[in-house]
Scaffold this motif. Structure first.
Motif, PDB file in Angstrom:
ATOM      1  N   ARG A  72       5.130  14.621  17.267  1.00  0.00           N
ATOM      2  CA  ARG A  72       5.733  13.306  16.999  1.00  0.00           C
ATOM      3  C   ARG A  72       5.764  12.461  18.273  1.00  0.00           C
ATOM      4  O   ARG A  72       5.441  11.280  18.243  1.00  0.00           O
ATOM      5  N   LEU A  73       6.171  13.069  19.365  1.00  0.00           N
ATOM      6  CA  LEU A  73       6.248  12.328  20.624  1.00  0.00           C
ATOM      7  C   LEU A  73       4.861  11.901  21.097  1.00  0.00           C
ATOM      8  O   LEU A  73       4.698  10.802  21.624  1.00  0.00           O
ATOM      9  N   ALA A  74       3.864  12.749  20.876  1.00  0.00           N
ATOM     10  CA  ALA A  74       2.488  12.402  21.252  1.00  0.00           C
ATOM     11  C   ALA A  74       1.989  11.196  20.461  1.00  0.00           C
ATOM     12  O   ALA A  74       1.179  10.409  20.955  1.00  0.00           O
ATOM     13  N   ARG A  75       2.486  11.039  19.233  1.00  0.00           N
ATOM     14  CA  ARG A  75       2.122   9.889  18.405  1.00  0.00           C
ATOM     15  C   ARG A  75       3.032   8.690  18.660  1.00  0.00           C
ATOM     16  O   ARG A  75       2.871   7.645  18.037  1.00  0.00           O
ATOM     17  N   GLY A  76       4.017   8.860  19.548  1.00  0.00           N
ATOM     18  CA  GLY A  76       4.947   7.774  19.851  1.00  0.00           C
ATOM     19  C   GLY A  76       5.975   7.544  18.758  1.00  0.00           C
ATOM     20  O   GLY A  76       6.563   6.468  18.684  1.00  0.00           O
TER      21      GLY A  76
END
Length: 135
Positions: A72-76
């Motif tokens: 999720r964080l990698a996708r912002g």
């Protein structure tokens, strides 16, 4: 989870076998006693038996959560964690007056509106960091 368009990660093992809400070094990770009842299957476990329980449930649970957060964080994507944990209305002979407890640390962005909404419900006693603390 479906109603909130959220990802659900759940254990399939009783917390009497291993409590996935505890850190690995917690003395009650594999609880020897539940309230006042001894758990015979948890008495005298070897390190190998304890490690097998970690591998059975604790590690997959935490690895899954970490993987979801990382993706999720990698996708912002904005990400919030909510954990659901039951508690009994009476513990070790002492009544607990809360119907629901909202546990939070210093970040109250999610907890504050949730507590406020729940406190507006007639007859619902909301515990704030009760019956557990975020620690």
């Amino acid at each position: 989870a479906e109603a909130l368009d959220a990802t659900l990660v759940e254990t399939r093992v009783s917390r009497l076998i291993i409590d996935c809400n505890r850190p690995l070094d917690a003395p009650d990770l594999v609880p020897p006693v539940s309230e006042t009842t001894a758990i015979p299957g948890n008495a005298g476990l070897s390190e190998q038996q304890r490690a097998a329980r970690v591998d059975l449930s604790w590690r997959p649970f935490h690895d899954t959560i970490a993987g979801i957060i990382d993706a999720r964080l990698a996708r912002g994507q904005e990400t919030r964690l909510v954990s659901v944990h039951s508690f009994t209305p009476v513990y070790k002979g002492k009544s607990r007056p809360w119907h629901i407890g909202i546990i939070h640390d210093d970040d109250r962005r999610l907890a504050k509106p949730l507590v406020a909404a729940l406190q507006r419900l007639a007859g619902v006693n909301v515990g704030v960091n009760e019956p557990y603390s975020p620690a």
